[in-house]
Write an enzyme that holds these catalytic residues in place. Structure first.
Site, short mmCIF file in Angstrom:
data_model
loop_
_atom_site.label_atom_id
_atom_site.label_comp_id
_atom_site.label_asym_id
_atom_site.label_seq_id
_atom_site.Cartn_x
_atom_site.Cartn_y
_atom_site.Cartn_z
N SER A 64 105.55 -8.42 32.61
CA SER A 64 106.74 -8.71 31.85
C SER A 64 108.35 -8.77 32.51
CB SER A 64 107.15 -7.55 30.75
OG SER A 64 108.14 -7.54 30.05
N TYR A 101 108.60 0.79 28.83
CA TYR A 101 107.79 -0.07 28.83
C TYR A 101 108.02 -0.97 29.98
CZ TYR A 101 106.34 -4.86 27.65
OH TYR A 101 105.67 -6.09 27.47
#
Length: 342
Positions: A136, A161
């Site tokens: 990501s 995350y």
């Protein structure tokens, strides 16, 4: 694919197959006649009906097999690899979302750390030609230098995350080094499009409009120092993945690489919102203006995302190219049709 005849007979395991990116990657491979084994636990992080709608489309292909399984179940993952003997794995299953990770950290450790470890173990015991996995853009944290390059320092994540995605890159590097697993990590930059994730801002803004509620914009109403985002249309993501699958890292060193997949053209959040209003107006045949509520930036959010795509272009002669005008028009056309709004 570079050599389609070579890959048509191979087996692909796609995790997160009922998810946004997983669905589109699987669809593209199935359209080419590839055999796809799709794995997903169909969790209720967002509307399960949308996941089922994606799955129903994939199940029209004869070469598609769906397995409802959780990647955090190691024995089950090893069994799947043993039974289907995949040549290629595209690992897209993960607990997504920056803000949700602040409230529900357990889900991220279970799926993104333990789940990814299980995929690596499966690739170790049942060797594959290439493991492609989702990282990501969030790994860049609050980096000030733009555009973000794959060689940048990424040891200061600002959300759990992001930490899990950085951990995935480190784990893949180690497994590649120890067990010769060719692996490629993809740092996605704000992916959007039809049948996308309802927890993403553009989808949520559209939902809020039809619910008669103001959209929440987390930039303090600061138009001068607005948030910048590299919005990347789903078709560009799929093409990048498709090209990379058949190009596993080679050489004497560790067979592990990381690539940005972003639009290399960041847009101000407010420009993106105005473009979404225009696209929705076009889809409905009437003017749409969102009610707006401005709030402080949320913990874990970053002020800008901006991808350098030089490495991707060098590796597979591709860089994302879809404009937000074209991409958002396709999204709003789909939304109006799918939900039957007027």
């Amino acid at each position: 694919m570079n050599d389609k005849s070579l890959h048509l007979k191979k087996v692909y395991v796609i995790t997160g197959v009922a998810g946004f990116i997983g669905y589109y990657v699987s669809k593209k491979l199935l359209e080419q006649g590839c055999k796809v084994i799709g794995v997903d636990n169909i969790n209720d992080y967002y509307d399960v009906n949308l996941k089922q709608a994606r799955l129903e489309q994939l199940q029209t292909f004869e070469q598609f097999t769906f397995l409802k399984q959780d990647i955090s179940d190691k024995a089950e993952m090893l069994h799947i690899f043993e039974e289907y003997k995949p040549s290629f794995v595209v690992h897209l299953a993960a607990q997504a979302g920056v803000r949700y990770s602040i409230e529900n950290p357990d889900a991220y450790i279970q799926s993104n750390i333990i789940g990814f470890y299980n995929i690596l173990e499966a690739c170790r015991h049942h060797p594959v030609e290439h493991l492609v996995y989702a990282s990501s853009s969030s790994v860049y944290g609050a980096n000030k230098k733009v555009p973000f390059e794959e060689t940048d320092f990424v040891d200061n994540p600002v959300s759990l995350y992001a930490s899990t995605k950085k951990s995935n890159e480190l784990m893949a590097h180690t497994y590649s080094h120890l067990y010769n697993i060719p692996a490629t990590g993809l740092r996605f930059f704000t992916v959007y499009g039809p049948m996308g994730r309802p927890d993403m801002a553009y989808f949520g803004f559209t939902d809020q409009h039809f619910a008669g509620k103001p959209i929440k914009i987390f930039n303090n109403g600061d138009f001068k120092n607005d948030l910048y985002r590299d919005f990347t249309y789903i078709d560009d993501i799929v093409e990048g993945i498709e090209r990379l699958i058949s190009q596993p890292p080679k050489g004497d060193g560790v067979q592990h690489k990381v690539f940005n997949i972003g639009n290399n053209n960041p847009e101000k959040l407010m420009v993106f919102i105005e473009t979404l209003e225009q696209a929705l107006s076009q889809s409905l045949g009437r003017e749409v203006v969102f009610k707006k509520s401005f709030e402080p930036i949320k913990p874990g959010d970053v002020p800008a995302t901006y991808a350098s795509t030089d490495l991707l272009k060098e590796a597979v002669e591709f860089k994302p190219k879809t404009s937000i005008q074209d991409g958002l028009q396709k999204f709003t056309d789909w939304y109006v049709g799918y939900y039957g709004v007027k």
